[in-house]
Design a protein around this motif. Structure first.
Motif, PDB file in Angstrom:
ATOM      1  N   GLY A 182       0.788  -1.230   0.000  1.00  0.00           N
ATOM      2  CA  GLY A 182       0.000   0.000   0.000  1.00  0.00           C
ATOM      3  C   GLY A 182       0.818   1.276   0.000  1.00  0.00           C
ATOM      4  O   GLY A 182       0.268   2.367  -0.151  1.00  0.00           O
ATOM      5  N   GLU A 183       2.139   1.168   0.176  1.00  0.00           N
ATOM      6  CA  GLU A 183       2.980   2.359   0.226  1.00  0.00           C
ATOM      7  C   GLU A 183       3.004   3.055  -1.139  1.00  0.00           C
ATOM      8  O   GLU A 183       3.181   2.421  -2.174  1.00  0.00           O
ATOM      9  CB  GLU A 183       4.395   1.968   0.633  1.00  0.00           C
ATOM     10  CG  GLU A 183       5.345   3.157   0.759  1.00  0.00           C
ATOM     11  CD  GLU A 183       6.747   2.728   1.144  1.00  0.00           C
ATOM     12  OE1 GLU A 183       7.674   3.547   1.012  1.00  0.00           O
ATOM     13  OE2 GLU A 183       6.918   1.556   1.557  1.00  0.00           O
ATOM     14  N   ILE A 184       2.807   4.381  -1.116  1.00  0.00           N
ATOM     15  CA  ILE A 184       2.722   5.190  -2.327  1.00  0.00           C
ATOM     16  C   ILE A 184       4.008   5.995  -2.526  1.00  0.00           C
ATOM     17  O   ILE A 184       4.540   6.575  -1.576  1.00  0.00           O
ATOM     18  CB  ILE A 184       1.521   6.153  -2.262  1.00  0.00           C
ATOM     19  CG1 ILE A 184       0.213   5.382  -2.170  1.00  0.00           C
ATOM     20  CG2 ILE A 184       1.521   7.099  -3.465  1.00  0.00           C
ATOM     21  CD1 ILE A 184      -0.174   4.649  -3.423  1.00  0.00           C
ATOM     22  N   THR A 185       4.511   6.033  -3.770  1.00  0.00           N
ATOM     23  CA  THR A 185       5.648   6.872  -4.134  1.00  0.00           C
ATOM     24  C   THR A 185       5.234   7.822  -5.250  1.00  0.00           C
ATOM     25  O   THR A 185       4.671   7.390  -6.254  1.00  0.00           O
ATOM     26  CB  THR A 185       6.838   6.023  -4.618  1.00  0.00           C
ATOM     27  OG1 THR A 185       7.267   5.152  -3.574  1.00  0.00           O
ATOM     28  CG2 THR A 185       8.006   6.912  -5.048  1.00  0.00           C
ATOM     29  N   SER A 186       5.500   9.111  -5.079  1.00  0.00           N
ATOM     30  CA  SER A 186       5.205  10.079  -6.125  1.00  0.00           C
ATOM     31  C   SER A 186       6.199   9.939  -7.270  1.00  0.00           C
ATOM     32  O   SER A 186       7.407   9.934  -7.056  1.00  0.00           O
ATOM     33  CB  SER A 186       5.262  11.506  -5.566  1.00  0.00           C
ATOM     34  OG  SER A 186       5.112  12.455  -6.610  1.00  0.00           O
ATOM     35  N   LEU A 187       5.693   9.814  -8.495  1.00  0.00           N
ATOM     36  CA  LEU A 187       6.547   9.710  -9.680  1.00  0.00           C
ATOM     37  C   LEU A 187       6.570  10.999 -10.485  1.00  0.00           C
ATOM     38  O   LEU A 187       7.446  11.191 -11.338  1.00  0.00           O
ATOM     39  CB  LEU A 187       6.063   8.569 -10.586  1.00  0.00           C
ATOM     40  CG  LEU A 187       5.989   7.180  -9.955  1.00  0.00           C
ATOM     41  CD1 LEU A 187       5.460   6.189 -10.973  1.00  0.00           C
ATOM     42  CD2 LEU A 187       7.346   6.749  -9.426  1.00  0.00           C
ATOM     43  N   GLY A 188       5.618  11.887 -10.232  1.00  0.00           N
ATOM     44  CA  GLY A 188       5.592  13.138 -10.969  1.00  0.00           C
ATOM     45  C   GLY A 188       4.264  13.854 -10.812  1.00  0.00           C
ATOM     46  O   GLY A 188       3.209  13.228 -10.712  1.00  0.00           O
ATOM     47  N   THR A 189       4.315  15.179 -10.792  1.00  0.00           N
ATOM     48  CA  THR A 189       3.121  16.004 -10.615  1.00  0.00           C
ATOM     49  C   THR A 189       3.211  17.215 -11.542  1.00  0.00           C
ATOM     50  O   THR A 189       4.293  17.795 -11.720  1.00  0.00           O
ATOM     51  CB  THR A 189       3.003  16.495  -9.156  1.00  0.00           C
ATOM     52  OG1 THR A 189       2.981  15.367  -8.287  1.00  0.00           O
ATOM     53  CG2 THR A 189       1.718  17.313  -8.961  1.00  0.00           C
ATOM     54  N   TRP A 190       2.074  17.592 -12.113  1.00  0.00           N
ATOM     55  CA  TRP A 190       2.036  18.845 -12.861  1.00  0.00           C
ATOM     56  C   TRP A 190       2.070  19.994 -11.862  1.00  0.00           C
ATOM     57  O   TRP A 190       1.345  19.991 -10.867  1.00  0.00           O
ATOM     58  CB  TRP A 190       0.768  18.912 -13.709  1.00  0.00           C
ATOM     59  CG  TRP A 190       0.629  20.203 -14.453  1.00  0.00           C
ATOM     60  CD1 TRP A 190       1.500  20.713 -15.367  1.00  0.00           C
ATOM     61  CD2 TRP A 190      -0.413  21.156 -14.314  1.00  0.00           C
ATOM     62  NE1 TRP A 190       1.062  21.927 -15.822  1.00  0.00           N
ATOM     63  CE2 TRP A 190      -0.121  22.223 -15.194  1.00  0.00           C
ATOM     64  CE3 TRP A 190      -1.569  21.230 -13.551  1.00  0.00           C
ATOM     65  CZ2 TRP A 190      -0.941  23.344 -15.324  1.00  0.00           C
ATOM     66  CZ3 TRP A 190      -2.397  22.332 -13.678  1.00  0.00           C
ATOM     67  CH2 TRP A 190      -2.073  23.372 -14.555  1.00  0.00           C
ATOM     68  N   PRO A 191       2.911  21.022 -12.104  1.00  0.00           N
ATOM     69  CA  PRO A 191       3.172  22.016 -11.055  1.00  0.00           C
ATOM     70  C   PRO A 191       2.075  23.021 -10.762  1.00  0.00           C
ATOM     71  O   PRO A 191       2.106  23.654  -9.712  1.00  0.00           O
ATOM     72  CB  PRO A 191       4.430  22.742 -11.559  1.00  0.00           C
ATOM     73  CG  PRO A 191       4.444  22.519 -13.026  1.00  0.00           C
ATOM     74  CD  PRO A 191       3.827  21.182 -13.249  1.00  0.00           C
ATOM     75  N   SER A 217       8.868  14.854 -13.596  1.00  0.00           N
ATOM     76  CA  SER A 217       9.308  13.637 -12.916  1.00  0.00           C
ATOM     77  C   SER A 217      10.006  13.944 -11.600  1.00  0.00           C
ATOM     78  O   SER A 217      10.762  14.907 -11.488  1.00  0.00           O
ATOM     79  CB  SER A 217      10.256  12.837 -13.819  1.00  0.00           C
ATOM     80  OG  SER A 217       9.607  12.445 -14.995  1.00  0.00           O
ATOM     81  N   SER A 218       9.742  13.090 -10.601  1.00  0.00           N
ATOM     82  CA  SER A 218      10.383  13.260  -9.303  1.00  0.00           C
ATOM     83  C   SER A 218      11.206  12.049  -8.893  1.00  0.00           C
ATOM     84  O   SER A 218      12.196  12.179  -8.184  1.00  0.00           O
ATOM     85  CB  SER A 218       9.328  13.557  -8.229  1.00  0.00           C
ATOM     86  OG  SER A 218       8.343  12.542  -8.200  1.00  0.00           O
ATOM     87  N   SER A 219      10.810  10.849  -9.322  1.00  0.00           N
ATOM     88  CA  SER A 219      11.585   9.655  -8.976  1.00  0.00           C
ATOM     89  C   SER A 219      11.218   8.512  -9.906  1.00  0.00           C
ATOM     90  O   SER A 219      10.234   8.583 -10.637  1.00  0.00           O
ATOM     91  CB  SER A 219      11.337   9.249  -7.516  1.00  0.00           C
ATOM     92  OG  SER A 219       9.972   8.923  -7.316  1.00  0.00           O
ATOM     93  N   THR A 220      12.023   7.449  -9.872  1.00  0.00           N
ATOM     94  CA  THR A 220      11.753   6.270 -10.689  1.00  0.00           C
ATOM     95  C   THR A 220      10.836   5.307  -9.924  1.00  0.00           C
ATOM     96  O   THR A 220      10.645   5.427  -8.716  1.00  0.00           O
ATOM     97  CB  THR A 220      13.061   5.552 -11.047  1.00  0.00           C
ATOM     98  OG1 THR A 220      13.737   5.178  -9.824  1.00  0.00           O
ATOM     99  CG2 THR A 220      13.960   6.459 -11.857  1.00  0.00           C
TER     100      THR A 220
END
Length: 270
Positions: free
Chosen positions: A100-109, A126-129
């Motif tokens: 269930g752990e969530i990782t952010s991969l990218g967000t529109w600013p 992009s923020s991470s792989t």
């Protein structure tokens, strides 16, 4: 990578409206970027409209893989009567572990760069792989803006990197092959975003077969984008010796043949 029903031609099929979404989300055919439908997200004060779609991480080339650095794009339309400062748009991609752990991969600013009354393309940064062990990628589209906005054609892929090419000039969108469907679609979308509604393509007959193949792809896709297209015929290919002829009369016959071919092959296209 494949996003199911990514231009909402099948309404909201394959998309999920979470319980936290309190606004009204419907497919409609009035304000559309690509195809015949798009989706409207409509809110009253203190409401939010949210859509999500999950993509399973597999070994298939149509899905993301662990270690990929992704970016996603979406077309947005804000009508002139909608005050975009009344709320915000969130467009993001995340990965999720089986735990269930969530990782952010990218967000529109943010929303400030959107032009009203016109389709505008937004893209995540992009923020991470994708971390090891991740089971899925989640795409989220949400709006807290009061009144309606429209969204269409959501896409996701590997983040673009500048590739080495034999030129001192580098294309804005990166190195590309003009004969791929992806390139032709991108060119149509870019033209529409610039409020261009017609294209003219140079025609050199058999002298430049690659140009001819590009033209065939363009005319096949033009109706999908409600775009008018025309050919700019170049008789100089015969008159100026680009194609060898024994005399002017033979060159004129070749021009006549080219024009007849154009009319016969594409004259009935609407």
């Amino acid at each position: 990578f494949t996003i199911l029903n990514n231009s909402f031609e099948n309404g909201l099929d394959d998309w999920t409206k979470p319980s936290s979404s309190t606004g009204t989300i419907v497919d409609q055919a009035t304000t559309v970027y690509k195809g015949s439908k798009a989706v409207s997200l409509t809110n009253a004060a203190s409401q939010s409209s949210v859509l999500t779609q999950s993509i399973a991480i597999t070994s298939d080339t149509t899905t993301p893989s662990v270690g990929d650095k992704l970016e996603a794009g979406l077309w947005v339309h804000i009508p002139s009567g909608t005050d975009h400062s009344s709320g915000s748009i969130t467009f993001k991609i995340e990965s999720r572990l089986p735990t269930g752990e969530i990782t952010s991969l990218g967000t529109w600013p943010g929303t400030s760069s959107i032009t009203k009354d016109n389709w505008f393309h937004i893209r995540t940064e992009s923020s991470s792989t994708i971390p090891t062990g991740s089971s899925e990628v989640i795409i989220t589209i949400s709006s807290t803006i009061v009144k309606s906005i429209y969204v269409d054609l959501c896409e996701i892929g590997i983040e673009e990197h500048e590739r080495q090419i034999a030129s001192v000039l580098y294309p804005t969108r990166g190195a590309y092959d003009s004969l791929t469907d992806e390139t032709v679609d991108w060119q149509f979308r870019f033209a529409k975003a610039m409020q261009i509604d017609s294209l003219m393509v140079n025609y050199y007959a058999e002298l430049k077969p690659r140009y001819l193949e590009v033209w065939k792809k363009i005319i096949a896709k033009a109706a999908d984008y409600d775009m008018k297209v025309s050919l700019l015929y170049e008789p100089k290919i015969h008159l100026n010796g680009w194609i060898s002829h024994s005399d002017r009369a033979e060159a004129l016959k070749a021009i006549q043949s080219d024009i007849e071919t154009i009319i016969t092959t594409w004259g009935n296209n609407k």
